[in-house]
Design an enzyme around this catalytic site. Structure first.
Site, PDB file in Angstrom:
ATOM      1  N   GLU A  49      -6.358  -7.986  -0.142  1.00 47.80           N
ATOM      2  CA  GLU A  49      -6.971  -7.697   1.300  1.00 47.80           C
ATOM      3  C   GLU A  49      -8.306  -7.439   1.471  1.00 47.80           C
ATOM      4  O   GLU A  49      -8.616  -6.498   0.817  1.00 47.80           O
ATOM      5  CB  GLU A  49      -5.869  -6.580   1.949  1.00 47.80           C
TER       6      GLU A  49
ATOM      7  N   GLU B 270       0.795  -1.214   0.011  1.00 49.81           N
ATOM      8  CA  GLU B 270      -0.032  -0.048   0.046  1.00 49.81           C
ATOM      9  C   GLU B 270       0.893   1.262  -0.135  1.00 49.81           C
ATOM     10  O   GLU B 270       0.935   2.055   0.845  1.00 49.81           O
ATOM     11  CB  GLU B 270      -1.023   0.100   1.148  1.00 49.81           C
TER      12      GLU B 270
END
Ligand code: GLA
Ligand code: ZN
Length: 674
Positions: A310, A158
């Protein structure tokens, strides 16, 4: 039959997620129990190593890969695959302490190398950090890049944050120099004569730390920060591919951040997404639409299946209010990702942490440590479904409709102060248009300025404020060749430099394509409402009303109020073999729905199902021999009598159907030969 797999050597869905076993390194019996639970949860994938740097290199130059060796082997022995992360998102404390120059320089100074502040506290351009990253990534690649259990490499995690350190300032100036060649060009592009803003050297340019009067500088800074992150990813990817050119590279992207993901996609083998909807907050339908847009976006940037890396099993821990997901919604959301083109369902994380900041974040295995929990059972049942529908894996998505979303456009609208920044809302207006397509179960691609327009029947361009000559040409060619465009207010005010087009909006060719001239825009106060009349019905207009003139287009609707009463506000222009529609105002939902549905009908663009039901949406994937139809129900009750376009076989039960009913938060996966 045509399929595109994430990894051609593993033509199956992945089901699993982030696994951080180093937390349990002192109680290895838990690792064995995890393997049993992994199988029991019908998981076949673990993403490991995401934040493992301090375990892999506890002291500078002292490496210990035994934990990874052991865990990768265990996962393999238990029939699983590994997505191996580079641990660079969380540099270890010793590294930041010894080489503080690797730290990110935030607006108020260097980020502190605090214990626990793991996320991206480093600088993407730091030479020293890259030196250390290179050693780590090389060692990982040499050890695992040929390992058959490793199906993909997940770089960093991320990516996040801007850095204003000296190194980044220097790189930014190089970036500008490379782009503008001379400082005069830069001054001209930035319109820097305005209030004596000219600089005499690239070295005088500062990042827009405390805001800037020059929107173009802000946009260049955003371009640069993406460039720096992508360059950091490439740096890692080159090392891994240098060891094994067939290594498969990805990273987890976050579509709701203002990064230009089409640019990131260029260096990835496949795209991945992390998604954390706010289930249980308002209507689940709104969250479902927002998620679906994100999936379609991440699929579209590579135009092929992607990985859901995720999602939260049960709940998250970082929202102001962390409400439990209601039974069924997690599974439905997971299958929805598959419907929109994902070939995996991943969660964060496998086993719940015992301490630290994600101690109460949802996990497949809760603190109780066994399989007897609601969440575990739901995950296991999702896994069982994925096993049954595995033949869908690799099937692609075909769309006749595309929605234009351009991050540069977003940046520009984010800073243009004149249009009341608090309600510009480019992103939410995008979702509003997308919602109509979702309600009508229409497969949709998300495209940007560089995409191929020619394969669509209809392109919707909400608030396409920035229109370079290249984009004008693309739109013009598309319509001339028989395509239909539907654009809205704020179309083509500026070029790619955010310099306004002279000679009237929309800029350049677009005036001919749309057959209009847009003279003024009225930015309304939040409580102001204007009325418009379309096909004998009155609709509300909010926030923005443009005053436009016909230059060949036909008016389909007029304003009904204020000093622009009876002037056109919705138009269509025949241009070449196609049509260009223009909506000159922002509406509250009803108008765009009626207008777009009318256009869809005219173009004979059919939904994936034959009837419409509140909160129900359907998607189709295909391998050119079979069509896979996914129908999802997010409404508060059972959806009865959903009519299909043909007879389908239920992939889970084998039953033949041309009509289905779907319970609340349930779904169907159906198949037909084509
Ligand atoms: C992000 C991170 C994960 C974890 C989750 C929690 O997605 O990548 O490591 O922190 O958030 O929701
Ligand atoms: Zn920096």
């Amino acid at each position: 039959m045509k399929k595109i797999y994430l990894n051609k050597n593993f033509p199956h869905f992945l089901h699993g997620g982030d696994y951080n076993p180093e937390q349990w390194i002192d109680t290895k019996e838990i690792w064995d129990e995890d393997m049993r639970l992994m199988r029991k949860a019908n998981c076949n994938e673990m993403t490991v190593g995401v934040f493992s740097w301090s375990t892999l290199e506890p002291e500078e130059g002292k490496f210990d890969f035994s934990f990874l060796d052991e865990i990768i082997a265990k996962i393999g022995e238990n029939g699983g695959k590994v997505v191996l992360a580079t641990p660079t998102a969380a540099p270890p404390f010793w590294l930041a302490k010894k080489y503080p120059e690797i730290l990110r320089f935030e607006k108020n100074g260097y980020a502190a190398p605090n214990l626990g502040s793991r996320r991206h506290k480093f600088c993407y351009t730091s030479e020293k950090y890259r030196e250390k990253v290179a050693v780590m990534v090389k060692k990982l690649a040499e050890r695992y890049a040929h390992n058959k259990i490793v199906v993909a490499w997940h770089l960093d995690n991320e990516l996040y944050g801007d850095c204003f350190c000296d190194s980044c300032r220097k790189k930014f100036r190089e970036f500008l120099k490379n782009k503008y060649k001379t400082v005069e060009n830069l001054n001209k592009t930035y319109w820097a004569k305005w209030s004596s803003g000219e600089v005499s050297s690239f070295d005088d340019v500062q990042p827009p730390i405390a805001g800037t009067s020059y929107d173009a500088l802000y946009i260049d800074w955003k371009r640069f920060t993406d460039y720096a992150k992508i360059d950091f990813l490439k740096f890692q990817s080159d090392i891994i591919k240098g060891v094994n050119k067939d290594a498969v590279i990805t990273t987890n992207l976050m579509p709701q951040r203002d990064y230009d993901l089409f640019e990131y996609a260029k260096m990835l083998d496949f795209a991945s997404i992390d998604i954390y909807p706010n289930w249980g907050r308002k209507s689940e339908i709104g969250e479902a639409i927002d998620s679906a847009w994100q999936y379609d976006y991440v699929r579209s940037i590579k135009n092929k299946p992607f990985m859901l890396m995720e999602s939260a099993p049960g709940l998250v821990s970082w929202m102001p209010q962390n409400k439990l997901q209601r039974p069924g919604i997690g599974s439905l959301a997971s299958i929805s990702s598959i419907a929109h083109g994902s070939d995996s369902v991943g969660y964060f994380q496998f086993r719940k942490s015992r301490g630290a900041c994600e101690q109460y974040h949802g996990a497949i295995v809760d603190h109780v440590g066994n399989e007897n929990t609601r969440v575990f059972k739901e995950v296991a049942s999702t896994g069982a479904t994925l096993n049954k529908i595995d033949e869908v894996c690799g099937a692609i998505t075909q769309s006749e409709v595309a929605l234009y979303y351009d991050t540069e456009n977003l940046w520009a609208l984010d800073v243009v102060y004149a249009f009341a920044p608090h309600h510009v809302n480019y992103y939410s207006e995008q979702i509003n248009y997308y919602g109509i397509l979702w309600n009508n179960s229409i497969n949709t691609d998300i495209i940007n300025r560089e995409s191929d327009f020619s394969k669509y029947k209809l392109i919707i361009l909400p608030m396409a404020y920035m229109a370079s000559e290249e984009l004008q040409n693309k739109i013009s060619d598309f319509v001339r060749g028989g395509g239909t465009v539907f654009a809205t207010y704020m179309l083509g005010y500026t070029d790619e430099r955010v310099l306004t087009h002279l000679g009237g909006f929309p800029g350049g060719k677009l005036k001919d394509v749309f057959g209009i001239w847009n003279e003024e825009i009225d930015s309304l106060y939040p409580e102001d409402v204007q009325k418009i009349s379309y096909k004998g019905k009155l609709y509300d207009a909010k926030d923005y009303c443009e005053i436009i003139h016909l230059r060949g287009a036909k008016a389909l609707a007029d304003y009904n109020t204020d000093f622009y009463k009876d002037t056109p506000c919705f138009t269509v222009n025949e241009y070449g073999a196609g049509k260009a529609y223009y909506q000159a105002f922002r509406d509250t939902g009803e108008f765009k729905s009626d207008a777009l549905e009318c256009i869809l009908q005219e173009l004979n663009i059919k939904g994936c199902i034959a009837s419409k039901h509140k909160g129900v949406s359907a998607q189709i994937r295909t391998d050119y021999e079979n069509e896979y139809l996914f129908i999802e129900n997010y409404s508060d009750g059972k959806a009865e009598n959903i009519k299909l376009n043909d007879v389908y076989e239920n992939l889970l039960t084998g039953e033949k159907v041309n009509n289905v009913s779907i319970g609340k938060f349930e779904y169907k996966v159906l198949k037909r030969k084509i």
